[in-house]
Design a protein around this motif. Structure first.
Motif, short mmCIF file in Angstrom:
data_model
loop_
_atom_site.label_atom_id
_atom_site.label_comp_id
_atom_site.label_asym_id
_atom_site.label_seq_id
_atom_site.Cartn_x
_atom_site.Cartn_y
_atom_site.Cartn_z
N ASP A 140 -9.01 6.05 -0.90
CA ASP A 140 -9.50 7.26 -1.20
C ASP A 140 -10.12 8.22 0.10
O ASP A 140 -10.54 9.30 -0.01
N GLN A 141 -10.08 7.47 1.16
CA GLN A 141 -10.43 8.15 2.45
C GLN A 141 -9.08 8.54 3.37
O GLN A 141 -9.29 8.61 4.55
N ALA A 165 -11.95 -0.78 -1.97
CA ALA A 165 -12.93 -0.15 -1.05
C ALA A 165 -13.87 -1.15 -0.51
O ALA A 165 -14.35 -1.00 0.54
#
Length: 177
Positions: A140-141, A165
């Motif tokens: 998600d980054q 993550a």
């Protein structure tokens, strides 16, 4: 390159950290473009002949042309770079067929089968590419990771993205810069 039988591997870059990694991964000689045109030194190292294969991975007109000038007659230029603009092949007679050079332009030469062979070599520890991964991000980054990589900040070489993550402690993790 060594696994494919290369006897002389020359790494060319303008970044000393990248050249150090190239040496750790097997380059016999590294040339920094900040010190001048690398082609005359490549010709000297190959007794004037030029290299059998040049890999252009930066995606710039000048590196494409330098790689083309560095290959021997009958040699191959593998152009893997992602070009942001128009790429022009020089039209001088030597480059227009008299040198009998081959230009391969693709993002992944050999396609899926090549990638399978590479993954098998990594899995069997015939090649260790961990030195290339300098930064880790959660999936998600991805925008932050792409921004870092595209602007070549913080000593980035390659970025690893993880769907889980928790594999990236606290977000971004710098790995051996």
């Amino acid at each position: 390159a060594k696994l494919k039988g290369a006897s002389l591997i020359v790494g060319v870059d303008s970044n000393d950290e990248r050249l150090a990694v190239a040496r750790r991964l097997g380059a016999n000689v590294t040339l920094n473009t900040k010190n001048g045109d690398p082609v005359p030194e490549i010709k000297r190292l190959t007794e004037g002949r030029g290299v059998d294969v040049a890999i252009e991975a930066l995606g710039r007109q000048e590196t494409f042309e330098n790689a083309l000038r560095a290959i021997r007659p009958g040699g191959t230029l593998s152009s893997l770079g992602v070009y942001s603009g128009k790429l022009v092949a020089p039209y001088e007679a030597f480059y227009a067929g008299l040198g009998d050079q081959k230009i391969v332009t693709t993002l992944c030469p050999g396609g899926k089968e090549r990638m399978r062979r590479l993954m098998t070599m990594v899995e069997s520890r015939r090649v260790d590419l961990t030195a290339l991964v300098t930064h880790k991000f959660a999936l998600d980054q991805i925008q932050e990771a792409f921004d870092l990589f595209s602007h070549q900040r913080d000593g980035v070489l390659k970025v690893a993205l993880y769907p889980d993550a928790t594999r990236v402690q606290g977000g971004r993790e710098v790995v051996g810069v």
